[in-house]
Design a protein around this motif. Structure first.
Motif, mmCIF file in Angstrom:
data_model
loop_
_atom_site.group_PDB
_atom_site.id
_atom_site.type_symbol
_atom_site.label_atom_id
_atom_site.label_comp_id
_atom_site.label_asym_id
_atom_site.label_seq_id
_atom_site.Cartn_x
_atom_site.Cartn_y
_atom_site.Cartn_z
ATOM 1 N N GLU A 53 0.945 -1.405 0.068
ATOM 2 C CA GLU A 53 0.078 -0.055 -0.064
ATOM 3 C C GLU A 53 0.717 1.237 0.010
ATOM 4 O O GLU A 53 0.543 2.406 0.826
ATOM 5 N N ASN A 54 1.842 1.271 -0.669
ATOM 6 C CA ASN A 54 2.835 2.210 -0.719
ATOM 7 C C ASN A 54 2.246 3.668 -1.018
ATOM 8 O O ASN A 54 2.582 4.764 -0.548
ATOM 9 N N PHE A 55 1.425 3.486 -2.187
ATOM 10 C CA PHE A 55 0.702 4.735 -2.701
ATOM 11 C C PHE A 55 -0.169 5.290 -1.950
ATOM 12 O O PHE A 55 -0.623 6.410 -2.316
ATOM 13 N N THR A 96 7.164 2.470 -13.091
ATOM 14 C CA THR A 96 7.309 3.531 -13.843
ATOM 15 C C THR A 96 6.427 4.799 -13.403
ATOM 16 O O THR A 96 5.407 4.563 -12.963
ATOM 17 N N PRO A 97 6.924 6.036 -13.830
ATOM 18 C CA PRO A 97 6.030 7.044 -13.569
ATOM 19 C C PRO A 97 4.766 6.945 -14.315
ATOM 20 O O PRO A 97 4.750 6.666 -15.390
ATOM 21 N N PHE A 98 3.606 7.247 -13.629
ATOM 22 C CA PHE A 98 2.184 7.231 -14.152
ATOM 23 C C PHE A 98 1.422 8.315 -14.028
ATOM 24 O O PHE A 98 1.807 9.551 -13.641
ATOM 25 N N SER A 156 7.860 6.978 -6.994
ATOM 26 C CA SER A 156 6.806 7.791 -6.438
ATOM 27 C C SER A 156 6.774 9.028 -7.795
ATOM 28 O O SER A 156 7.570 9.069 -8.552
ATOM 29 N N LEU A 157 5.530 9.505 -7.766
ATOM 30 C CA LEU A 157 5.346 10.797 -8.991
ATOM 31 C C LEU A 157 6.314 11.937 -8.380
ATOM 32 O O LEU A 157 6.405 12.796 -9.190
ATOM 33 N N ASP A 158 6.714 11.839 -7.101
ATOM 34 C CA ASP A 158 7.743 12.951 -6.805
ATOM 35 C C ASP A 158 8.983 12.399 -6.888
ATOM 36 O O ASP A 158 9.427 11.716 -6.247
ATOM 37 N N LEU A 187 14.239 8.534 -1.016
ATOM 38 C CA LEU A 187 14.300 7.152 -0.492
ATOM 39 C C LEU A 187 15.185 6.139 -1.256
ATOM 40 O O LEU A 187 15.713 5.522 -0.232
ATOM 41 N N ALA A 188 15.790 6.565 -2.322
ATOM 42 C CA ALA A 188 16.975 5.347 -2.952
ATOM 43 C C ALA A 188 17.819 5.632 -2.064
ATOM 44 O O ALA A 188 18.608 4.705 -1.591
ATOM 45 N N LYS A 189 18.495 6.927 -1.577
ATOM 46 C CA LYS A 189 19.521 7.225 -0.573
ATOM 47 C C LYS A 189 19.086 6.656 0.720
ATOM 48 O O LYS A 189 20.229 6.116 1.361
ATOM 49 N N PHE A 190 17.899 6.857 1.039
ATOM 50 C CA PHE A 190 17.608 6.626 2.751
ATOM 51 C C PHE A 190 17.726 5.187 2.685
ATOM 52 O O PHE A 190 18.444 4.429 3.474
ATOM 53 N N VAL A 191 17.260 4.348 1.832
ATOM 54 C CA VAL A 191 17.400 2.426 1.868
ATOM 55 C C VAL A 191 18.673 2.226 1.611
ATOM 56 O O VAL A 191 18.998 1.153 2.245
ATOM 57 N N THR A 192 19.311 3.095 0.507
ATOM 58 C CA THR A 192 20.637 2.494 0.617
ATOM 59 C C THR A 192 21.556 2.500 1.631
ATOM 60 O O THR A 192 22.340 1.662 1.975
#
Length: 289
Positions: A47-49, A104-106, A79-81, A88-93
């Motif tokens: 339920e990420n979104f 994919t952006p939607f 994310s759309l943002d 978040l990519a840096k955070f989880v890394t």
């Protein structure tokens, strides 16, 4: 041996706050009972979104703290943002996730050049590997084989979470890019995906049904196609029942029947009704007990 990943659910309280204990229970069940090879954290099933930024970060923290180094972890940061995706990519890394993924952006009918820019920006300055999350039924974005090839020009993009019913495209991508990691995302089509050479699977129903799915993978690898077909039929009976009972709330309700506190779905997803609860009990007794 092909790898099986559960798409981790997020346990919520009735007020929409995160139920940390429930998330930890689901992680433990997947590792200790399901014996999955990995967890896909922060995806559609999680339920990420429906979550705000702080909730996403907290789920990533809880999952890796509980799983530690016991299974492979993939964090979905799309994310759309774009700035949020990059953060978040840096955070989880930094948390230690060995792989990331991004949907994919939607919604806005982005051009392919915009999509390519999105992925390259997420990976800029991040020492990690990324799986494209391709799910056209929900995003409306269908990438071609040539477009996958362009994205793969970034050496940090290592493969695809392929949640797409276009198996002609799957075969073309698999044979054109034999060194890329392809994980099937449709639980109900695991067997044909195995036949086309995927490296494993990620799915929501594996939270409940991992043992049967792993047995199907083993039967396929051993050449016992009839057994694999029977196991897929049994899995699809379960999946059909879950869909009829409203799949996202039902996954959690059935988990509760199994003694795992999965919480409830986050609004605007439906809260459990007495009919859903009765249906979940029947699903557990008919397909999983």
């Amino acid at each position: 041996m092909k790898k099986l990943y559960s798409a981790l659910m997020t346990a919520f309280n009735d007020d929409g706050s995160i139920d940390e204990a429930g998330i930890r229970e689901m992680v433990r069940y997947n590792i200790d009972v399901n014996k999955v090879d990995g967890l896909y954290v922060g995806g559609s099933t999680g339920e990420n979104f429906n979550m705000n930024h702080d909730q996403k970060k907290r789920v990533f923290e809880i999952a890796i703290d509980e799983a530690k180094d016991q299974v492979d972890l993939i964090a979905q940061v799309g994310s759309l943002d774009l700035n949020e995706s990059k953060e978040l990519a840096k955070f989880v890394t930094d948390l230690g996730y060995p792989k990331i993924s991004a949907v994919t952006p939607f919604y806005y009918n982005y051009t392919f050049e915009e999509i390519k820019h999105y992925y390259n920006e997420i990976l800029k300055g991040v020492d990690n590997k990324l799986l494209i999350y391709s799910i056209p039924a929900l995003t409306g974005v269908s990438l071609s084989m040539e477009q996958f090839g362009e994205l793969f020009e970034n050496p940090k993009i290592i493969g695809i979470k392929y949640t797409n019913a276009d198996f002609y495209l799957l075969e073309r991508v698999r044979n054109t890019f034999p060194d890329k990691l392809i994980l099937s995302g449709f639980d109900e089509m695991l067997l044909p995906a195995l036949a086309l050479g995927v490296d494993g699977a990620i799915g929501s129903t594996y939270n409940l049904n991992a043992k049967r799915a792993k047995a199907e993978m083993i039967a396929f690898d051993e050449g016992n196609i009839e057994k694999a077909r029977q196991l897929q039929k049994e899995s699809n009976d379960l999946i059909t029942a879950l869909i009829k009972n409203d799949i996202y709330p039902s996954l959690k309700l059935v988990f509760n029947e199994m003694g795992v506190h999965a919480g409830v779905t986050k609004e605007p997803m439906a809260k459990p009704t007495p009919e859903m609860r009765a249906g979940a009990e029947k699903i557990y007794n008919d397909y999983l007990k």
